[in-house]
Design a protein around this motif. Structure first.
Motif, mmCIF file in Angstrom:
data_model
loop_
_atom_site.group_PDB
_atom_site.id
_atom_site.type_symbol
_atom_site.label_atom_id
_atom_site.label_comp_id
_atom_site.label_asym_id
_atom_site.label_seq_id
_atom_site.Cartn_x
_atom_site.Cartn_y
_atom_site.Cartn_z
ATOM 1 N N TYR A 48 56.327 -51.170 91.131
ATOM 2 C CA TYR A 48 55.699 -50.363 92.169
ATOM 3 C C TYR A 48 54.668 -51.196 92.921
ATOM 4 N N ALA A 49 54.730 -51.138 94.238
ATOM 5 C CA ALA A 49 53.740 -51.819 95.084
ATOM 6 C C ALA A 49 53.361 -50.883 96.224
ATOM 7 N N LYS A 50 52.228 -50.216 96.076
ATOM 8 C CA LYS A 50 51.823 -49.268 97.107
ATOM 9 C C LYS A 50 51.130 -49.996 98.261
ATOM 10 N N PRO A 51 50.991 -49.326 99.407
ATOM 11 C CA PRO A 51 50.340 -49.952 100.557
ATOM 12 C C PRO A 51 48.937 -50.433 100.199
ATOM 13 N N PRO A 52 48.464 -51.491 100.760
ATOM 14 C CA PRO A 52 49.025 -52.221 101.910
ATOM 15 C C PRO A 52 49.971 -53.339 101.530
ATOM 16 N N ARG A 53 50.327 -53.485 100.263
ATOM 17 C CA ARG A 53 51.225 -54.573 99.865
ATOM 18 C C ARG A 53 52.616 -54.371 100.453
ATOM 19 N N GLU A 54 53.213 -55.479 100.813
ATOM 20 C CA GLU A 54 54.576 -55.452 101.328
ATOM 21 C C GLU A 54 55.558 -55.364 100.161
ATOM 22 N N THR A 55 56.653 -54.657 100.360
ATOM 23 C CA THR A 55 57.696 -54.661 99.345
ATOM 24 C C THR A 55 58.460 -55.978 99.462
ATOM 25 N N ALA A 56 59.010 -56.441 98.356
ATOM 26 C CA ALA A 56 59.683 -57.739 98.346
ATOM 27 C C ALA A 56 60.717 -57.785 97.242
ATOM 28 N N TYR A 57 61.599 -58.766 97.322
ATOM 29 C CA TYR A 57 62.509 -59.018 96.204
ATOM 30 C C TYR A 57 62.744 -60.512 96.072
ATOM 31 N N GLU A 58 63.039 -60.914 94.841
ATOM 32 C CA GLU A 58 63.347 -62.298 94.527
ATOM 33 C C GLU A 58 64.425 -62.309 93.446
ATOM 34 N N VAL A 59 65.150 -63.401 93.352
ATOM 35 C CA VAL A 59 66.162 -63.569 92.314
ATOM 36 C C VAL A 59 65.790 -64.814 91.519
ATOM 37 N N PHE A 60 65.764 -64.690 90.194
ATOM 38 C CA PHE A 60 65.437 -65.790 89.289
ATOM 39 C C PHE A 60 66.650 -66.064 88.412
ATOM 40 N N ASP A 74 58.339 -48.585 96.851
ATOM 41 C CA ASP A 74 57.262 -47.654 97.157
ATOM 42 C C ASP A 74 57.904 -46.350 97.620
ATOM 43 N N PRO A 75 57.803 -45.280 96.844
ATOM 44 C CA PRO A 75 58.425 -44.008 97.222
ATOM 45 C C PRO A 75 57.945 -43.465 98.561
ATOM 46 N N GLU A 76 56.753 -43.865 98.985
ATOM 47 C CA GLU A 76 56.239 -43.408 100.274
ATOM 48 C C GLU A 76 56.826 -44.193 101.437
ATOM 49 N N ARG A 77 57.464 -45.329 101.165
ATOM 50 C CA ARG A 77 58.096 -46.160 102.193
ATOM 51 C C ARG A 77 59.500 -46.550 101.724
ATOM 52 N N ALA A 80 61.426 -49.540 103.242
ATOM 53 C CA ALA A 80 60.867 -50.867 102.973
ATOM 54 C C ALA A 80 61.451 -51.472 101.702
ATOM 55 N N SER A 81 62.057 -50.667 100.858
ATOM 56 C CA SER A 81 62.623 -51.139 99.596
ATOM 57 C C SER A 81 64.120 -51.429 99.698
ATOM 58 N N ASP A 82 64.702 -51.243 100.868
ATOM 59 C CA ASP A 82 66.157 -51.360 101.023
ATOM 60 C C ASP A 82 66.711 -52.709 100.599
#
Length: 98
Positions: A48-60, A74-77, A80-82
């Motif tokens: 979970y990353a609520k505002p103002p943090r940007e949602t992001a993804y990475e592959v390891f 972020d369920p409110e955005r 942004a998690s797509d």
């Protein structure tokens, strides 16, 4: 998963985090080395990353070919998690045999 008996590990981290859960990434990659020898392991860590943090993804990846998709939501955005959800669906569809 599917006919080959593989595994996909999903780990949801429900606390608000200022950054990606690095310790959980290394733990999951370590599990891959110890859990099943000779098979590529797959996993996802969703945090979970609520505002103002940007949602992001990475592959390891580990040396044995195990992959972990790590992404924030972020369920409110939801839009942004797509990208993270898309990467997880891609990972799952590559290994799931219906």
């Amino acid at each position: 998963v599917g006919g080959d008996g593989g595994f996909i590990f999903l780990d949801a981290k429900l606390r608000d985090r200022a950054r990606r859960p690095t310790e959980a990434i290394y733990k999951m990659l370590g599990y891959f080395n110890n859990f099943v020898q000779g098979e590529s392991m797959l996993g996802a860590i969703i945090y979970y990353a609520k505002p103002p943090r940007e949602t992001a993804y990475e592959v390891f990846e580990n040396d044995a070919g195990g992959q972990v998709v790590v992404f924030s939501v972020d369920p409110e955005r939801p839009a942004a998690s797509d990208s993270g959800w898309s990467e997880l669906i891609s990972l799952l569809s590559a290994v799931v045999v219906v």
